[in-house]
Design a protein around this motif. Structure first.
Motif, mmCIF file in Angstrom:
data_model
loop_
_atom_site.group_PDB
_atom_site.id
_atom_site.type_symbol
_atom_site.label_atom_id
_atom_site.label_comp_id
_atom_site.label_asym_id
_atom_site.label_seq_id
_atom_site.Cartn_x
_atom_site.Cartn_y
_atom_site.Cartn_z
ATOM 1 N N ALA A 266 0.839 -1.208 0.000
ATOM 2 C CA ALA A 266 0.000 0.000 0.000
ATOM 3 C C ALA A 266 0.870 1.252 0.000
ATOM 4 O O ALA A 266 0.596 2.217 -0.718
ATOM 5 N N ILE A 267 1.953 1.213 0.784
ATOM 6 C CA ILE A 267 2.864 2.366 0.815
ATOM 7 C C ILE A 267 3.487 2.550 -0.574
ATOM 8 O O ILE A 267 3.546 3.662 -1.112
ATOM 9 N N ALA A 268 3.926 1.424 -1.148
ATOM 10 C CA ALA A 268 4.582 1.487 -2.461
ATOM 11 C C ALA A 268 3.633 1.983 -3.548
ATOM 12 O O ALA A 268 4.071 2.527 -4.563
ATOM 13 N N ALA A 269 2.322 1.801 -3.318
ATOM 14 C CA ALA A 269 1.342 2.240 -4.317
ATOM 15 C C ALA A 269 1.063 3.738 -4.230
ATOM 16 O O ALA A 269 0.506 4.333 -5.155
ATOM 17 N N SER A 270 1.462 4.354 -3.114
ATOM 18 C CA SER A 270 1.154 5.776 -2.918
ATOM 19 C C SER A 270 2.049 6.662 -3.772
ATOM 20 O O SER A 270 3.229 6.359 -3.977
ATOM 21 N N ARG A 271 1.520 7.766 -4.240
ATOM 22 C CA ARG A 271 2.294 8.732 -5.026
ATOM 23 C C ARG A 271 3.355 9.423 -4.167
ATOM 24 O O ARG A 271 4.227 10.080 -4.673
ATOM 25 N N ARG A 272 3.245 9.257 -2.859
ATOM 26 C CA ARG A 272 4.235 9.862 -1.955
ATOM 27 C C ARG A 272 5.463 8.963 -1.769
ATOM 28 O O ARG A 272 6.418 9.354 -1.114
ATOM 29 N N PHE A 273 5.412 7.759 -2.306
ATOM 30 C CA PHE A 273 6.538 6.825 -2.212
ATOM 31 C C PHE A 273 7.527 7.163 -3.330
ATOM 32 O O PHE A 273 7.555 6.522 -4.390
ATOM 33 N N VAL A 274 8.312 8.196 -3.101
ATOM 34 C CA VAL A 274 9.260 8.700 -4.109
ATOM 35 C C VAL A 274 10.593 8.978 -3.422
ATOM 36 O O VAL A 274 10.678 8.949 -2.186
ATOM 37 N N GLU A 275 11.620 9.240 -4.195
ATOM 38 C CA GLU A 275 12.937 9.579 -3.670
ATOM 39 C C GLU A 275 12.807 10.643 -2.561
ATOM 40 O O GLU A 275 12.155 11.663 -2.768
ATOM 41 N N GLY A 276 13.401 10.383 -1.407
ATOM 42 C CA GLY A 276 13.367 11.368 -0.326
ATOM 43 C C GLY A 276 12.147 11.295 0.564
ATOM 44 O O GLY A 276 11.923 12.188 1.387
ATOM 45 N N PHE A 277 11.351 10.226 0.444
ATOM 46 C CA PHE A 277 10.166 10.120 1.309
ATOM 47 C C PHE A 277 10.614 9.803 2.746
ATOM 48 O O PHE A 277 11.800 9.543 2.989
ATOM 49 N N SER A 278 9.671 9.841 3.695
ATOM 50 C CA SER A 278 10.027 9.567 5.086
ATOM 51 C C SER A 278 9.014 8.611 5.706
ATOM 52 O O SER A 278 7.863 8.547 5.265
ATOM 53 N N PHE A 279 9.461 7.880 6.720
ATOM 54 C CA PHE A 279 8.566 6.871 7.313
ATOM 55 C C PHE A 279 8.890 6.613 8.774
ATOM 56 O O PHE A 279 9.984 6.882 9.258
ATOM 57 N N GLN A 280 7.891 6.068 9.459
ATOM 58 C CA GLN A 280 8.062 5.573 10.829
ATOM 59 C C GLN A 280 7.296 4.266 10.928
ATOM 60 O O GLN A 280 6.120 4.209 10.584
ATOM 61 N N THR A 281 7.963 3.202 11.389
ATOM 62 C CA THR A 281 7.270 1.913 11.440
ATOM 63 C C THR A 281 6.965 1.449 12.856
ATOM 64 O O THR A 281 5.835 1.115 13.157
ATOM 65 N N GLY A 282 7.939 1.413 13.761
ATOM 66 C CA GLY A 282 7.640 0.975 15.124
ATOM 67 C C GLY A 282 8.243 -0.376 15.446
ATOM 68 O O GLY A 282 9.082 -0.883 14.705
ATOM 69 N N ALA A 283 7.833 -0.954 16.578
ATOM 70 C CA ALA A 283 8.549 -2.111 17.123
ATOM 71 C C ALA A 283 7.733 -3.388 17.212
ATOM 72 O O ALA A 283 8.268 -4.425 17.571
ATOM 73 N N GLY A 284 6.466 -3.372 16.871
ATOM 74 C CA GLY A 284 5.672 -4.601 16.952
ATOM 75 C C GLY A 284 6.095 -5.593 15.878
ATOM 76 O O GLY A 284 6.880 -5.272 14.984
#
Lengths: 519, 100
Positions: A266-284
């Protein structure tokens, strides 16, 4: 009265005056100067800051009954500082304290519950009260309600004067005798001291506690000597095995892997998934697997992230070493690899929790975040999230930065299975409302992905998911499916007594938790 | 079906239930349930147990559930298996086919 999310709230709970959540960031903190308890001191009076015992340090701070003490939870379940300090406080006959750590992890032997029962602690404010204490609080342990705030709200509460700290006790895995300290090095390294900065800057007195006294000046320095009144060396500040066991392994649970894979897709499908994007995933478990799949998608597309944010795991450090992330901004380090990584890698940096998540300052890093992954115990058909209470009304977790990430990230994604054991996780109405549904963009489950039609980027996401051939379903369908598997549970019975107040980022009350009626 | 001896079925894994059946000298069905979700699902869980017992034609038995979040079809299956073992009878796998 009811707040904007339809939650019934009392006007007053003990001495706590309720300001109902309205959804508009109501807090007049913006019109006032920052409040601090910090006092200018003309050099340490006795010439030395290093004191032989905790009792000596507590006496030197002038801690008295009725005052407020704080701690950070960067040592997590391995913390040995909190119980040592509370025992020393009890030995000195100091009572009626407001206990305000950044979070309460499950501390045993002695448990915090004992310090409440003997009157050492009479009020608690934290982001979560996991374990024995949480369950005891929901069973009506305390007279005053526990105040729970997400990570981003604590710095605001401190700087607006809602939570004035008299003495901050800051555990550090290395410190010199003048208080320059850090969590990045030493046998009990915990990594980022992210939660401790705001305490150091604003408490009236600051005591650094270490088991690793190093030659002056300590380097690296996280918290500077200019904020520190006293230093105490103890035998042990923590249990390294529990501070952060080795790198967390990828889960083998096929359901969790499926959810993680779908989340990365789903993230990869977003138009925001481009060079220089940012993310936070977590520990679960799902979050870690998502990180690994996300790394694969980035490789496939040939893009790199500008930064990753928040609590950091070894998987993120792996991505950094592969050159996939330019800056790893750690407000917390979740495992031993991540803990050591700050000192060892230029692009892995320690950040103040306020820089990470406080909306009441001149911009926090969450404002710049594209994708945020959230865990949850329950999500309801309005996309509201419960991250605190379990199916039978037990305290399962803390708020953490969940409400902050949901609101700060462009696209916030809740990942969870539709049922856990016999407990439905997609429900008509969450038992405890922690994060407003309007800030949640998407829910990813093993049974399908649901977009929130009320989220600001709904149209964009719908278009992107459809273009990528990702099938969408309605949250109501997921809820129906969950209940068809588990059956409809009987509502949890509660008394009239409010055991805990849940504040939102702005300090308004989003929900309360009543004392649970037990058979 | 008559329960002749103590027998059990199931595991202590999450989402499963360990069912132990034994003869009830006092007569009737005596059902006891230990479960983390008892407050939420007690009625449905009891019904799953008594339905399975009725299905098996068992009138006198002590049935104890050590549950870890099993859903009703799992409870029915484990109870049925435990009852068959306690009665020293094989489950009639063709039963559903005949009913259909």
């Amino acid at each position: 009265m009811k707040n904007a999310l339809g939650r019934e709230l009392p006007e007053k709970i003990g001495s706590y005056k309720v300001r109902p959540y309205s959804g508009t960031y109501e807090n007049d903190a913006v019109n006032r100067c920052v409040v601090s308890n910090r006092k200018p001191t003309l050099r340490p009076a006795s010439g030395t800051k290093l004191l032989p015992t905790l009792e000596d340090a507590i006496k030197a701070t002038g801690l008295k009954s009725g005052m407020t003490i704080s701690f950070h939870h960067c040592f997590r379940e391995g913390d040995k500082i909190i119980s040592q300090v509370l025992t020393a406080v009890r030995n000195l006959g100091i009572k009626d304290l407001r206990f305000a750590p950044s979070a309460v992890v499950n501390i045993k032997n002695p448990s915090i519950v004992e310090f409440v029962k003997d009157g050492t602690i009479t009020r608690i404010e934290a982001s979560g009260i996991r374990g024995e204490l949480g369950d005891a609080v929901l069973d009506g342990l305390m007279e005053e309600p526990v105040i729970l705030r997400p990570h981003g709200a604590r710095p605001r509460a401190i700087e607006s004067g809602d939570l004035m700290i008299d003495v901050a006790f800051i555990g550090a895995s290395a410190s010199d005798d003048y208080g320059n300290c850090t969590g990045q090095i030493g046998p009990n390294a915990c990594g980022s001291l992210g939660y401790a900065f705001v305490d150091a800057y604003n408490a009236a007195q600051v005591v650094v506690i270490t088991d690793n006294l190093v030659e002056y000046p300590c380097n690296p320095v996280s918290i500077s000597q200019q904020y520190v009144d006293y230093v105490v060396k103890v035998d042990e500040i923590g249990d390294p095995a529990k501070i952060g066991a080795g790198a967390a392994r990828m889960t083998k649970n096929p359901r969790d892997l499926m959810i993680a894979k779908r989340t990365a897709d789903a993230i990869a499908a977003s138009r925001r998934f481009v060079e220089g994007f940012s993310f936070q995933t977590g520990a679960g478990a799902i979050a870690i697997a998502t990180t690994i799949y996300l790394s694969e998608r980035m490789e496939e597309k040939g893009i790199k992230a500008s930064f990753s944010l928040g609590g950091t795991t070894s998987n993120i450090i792996d991505m950094y070493k592969k050159g996939q992330v330019r800056v790893v901004a750690c407000s917390q380090s979740f495992d031993a690899v991540a803990a050591r990584a700050i000192a060892e890698n230029e692009g892995v940096i320690e950040i103040d929790n306020a820089v990470y998540s406080n909306p009441y300052q001149k911009g926090c890093m969450l404002d710049k975040l594209n994708f945020g992954i959230l865990g949850a115990l329950e999500v309801d058909t309005d996309f509201n999230i419960n991250i605190l209470t379990g199916s039978s009304g037990e305290m399962m977790a803390g708020l953490g930065g969940g409400p902050d990430v949901a609101d700060g990230a462009d696209i916030s994604i809740v990942t969870l299975p539709v049922v856990r054991g016999r407990t439905p996780s997609i429900v008509p109405r969450v038992f405890t409302l922690c994060t407003p549904g309007t800030s949640v963009a998407m829910v990813v489950t093993e049974a399908g992905i649901a977009l929130n039609p009320k989220h600001k980027y709904y149209e964009e996401l719908k278009e992107d998911m459809q273009a990528a051939g990702i099938k969408l379903t309605a949250i109501e369908e997921l809820c129906k499916l969950a209940l068809s598997i588990t059956g409809v549970p009987k509502p949890i019975e509660t008394t009239d007594k409010v055991a805990a107040v849940i504040e939102y980022r702005d300090g308004t009350v989003i929900d309360v938790i009543h004392q649970i009626k037990r058979k | 079906m008559e329960i002749k001896k103590t027998a059990s079925a199931g595991t202590l894994e999450s989402s499963d239930v360990m069912v132990t059946v034994s003869p009830n000298p006092e007569g009737g069905l005596k059902v006891s349930i230990d479960s983390p979700v008892l407050a939420l699902y007690e009625e449905q869980m009891r019904k799953a147990v008594t339905d399975a017992a009725a299905d098996a034609g068992v009138k006198d038995a002590e049935i104890a559930l050590n549950d870890h979040g099993a859903i009703d079809c799992v409870i029915r299956a484990r109870v049925m298996a435990a009852l068959c073992r306690g009665a020293e009878e094989a489950y009639d796998w063709a039963k559903e086919d005949k009913e259909a």
